[in-house]
Enzyme design. Structure first.
Site, PDB file in Angstrom:
ATOM      1  N   ASP B   7       0.863  -1.178   0.000  1.00 38.24           N
ATOM      2  CA  ASP B   7       0.000   0.000   0.000  1.00 38.24           C
ATOM      3  C   ASP B   7       0.901   1.229   0.000  1.00 38.24           C
ATOM      4  OD1 ASP B   7      -2.349   1.623   0.254  1.00 38.24           O
ATOM      5  OD2 ASP B   7      -1.887   1.856   2.379  1.00 38.24           O
ATOM      6  N   GLU B  67      -2.456  -1.805  -4.948  1.00 32.53           N
ATOM      7  CA  GLU B  67      -3.760  -1.231  -5.284  1.00 32.53           C
ATOM      8  C   GLU B  67      -3.648  -0.323  -6.504  1.00 32.53           C
ATOM      9  OE1 GLU B  67      -6.315  -0.349  -1.872  1.00 32.53           O
ATOM     10  OE2 GLU B  67      -6.995   1.431  -2.936  1.00 32.53           O
ATOM     11  N   ASP B 139      -1.733   1.082   7.294  1.00 31.33           N
ATOM     12  CA  ASP B 139      -1.200   0.898   5.942  1.00 31.33           C
ATOM     13  C   ASP B 139      -0.755  -0.548   5.713  1.00 31.33           C
ATOM     14  OD1 ASP B 139      -1.038   3.918   5.074  1.00 31.33           O
ATOM     15  OD2 ASP B 139      -0.206   3.795   7.090  1.00 31.33           O
TER      16      ASP B 139
END
Lengths: 166, 166
Positions: B7, B67, B139
């Site tokens: 992330d 992502e 995170d």
């Protein structure tokens, strides 16, 4: 002192190598890395990183100069440009080179003497300053311009010991 | 199969390693790389790249999942995030790992079964699916979630030979 200038882009990344010998600037090489052949973002970043890594290994520059970006058309193009610019900066910093950033106004002022100069004026001045037979490819020319900007900025700090602009 | 989820962020980059053994998911490690200590963008990218490089060397994952981002608050934050995300993807691709991208909706659907799930629901499900004693750092939890998403996506292609989602 040898300087690698980089003009990063998500489709084409220009690079230019110059050498500063006293007050003279010598053109060493310039080129453009195209990443148009792949739609895969990771692949494109790899090409930018590895090609610049090869340029650094071949020409052993002492410093990297790259344009500082403040604006982009929109968030999507900013995101794409950010990926490419990150890959380009990494190629320098992983090779333990100092990476200096200059705004477009600083580059134009250094090359043309006028911060709002037209792109074509910058290209002509790059050609003249480096004694190129013709104007370099657009992105390569922009890369040479930021390298020239760093050479001038560096020349200033050479004349003023104790002031380090990088 | 071992998966590294990432992330990326300009201040904190989360990572999570999971292992898929048949239908089971095992938690291997997770953590957060902070780049707050430096104001220098090149330095921050170097920290992200090198720390992820170390994680890859230590845990030898077979794939990286990250992502996919479509929107950002504005062009400035998109540009910053793009640099960090580019550095993270490079760490995977330079190590010759496949890098898969998933949208936030895909990640939420895979983890919670509902593409519009709240962040807290995703965190709780990550904790339960991986038998963590407590919710991971924010995170790092997001990084584990995208790794889980890849494990599920991969499980699907395992069941359907000939379909390769990565």
């Amino acid at each position: 002192m040898r300087i690698l200038g980089i003009d990063p882009g998500s489709r084409i990344t220009g690079y230019g190598i110059i050498e500063k010998q006293g007050n003279r600037l010598l053109h060493i090489d310039n080129g453009a890395i195209s990443t148009r052949s792949s739609d895969d973002l990771a692949d494109r970043l790899k090409v930018i990183y590895q090609d610049l890594h090869r340029v650094i290994a071949q020409y052993a520059p002492d410093a990297v100069a790259i344009e500082r970006i403040f604006v982009a058309k929109n968030a999507q193009s900013a995101l794409k440009l950010g990926h490419a610019r990150g890959a380009a900066m990494l190629a320098g910093v992983i090779a333990d080179l100092p990476v200096a950033e200059y705004t477009a106004v600083e580059v134009k002022s250094a090359v043309v003497g006028y911060g709002r100069a037209e792109k074509s004026q910058v290209q002509q001045m790059v050609r003249m300053l480096l004694n190129l037979p013709e104007i370099a490819q657009e992105d390569a020319s922009d890369a040479l311009a930021v390298a020239i900007c760093h050479a001038h900025s560096n020349a200033l700090s050479d004349r003023l010991p104790g002031l380090n602009s990088s």
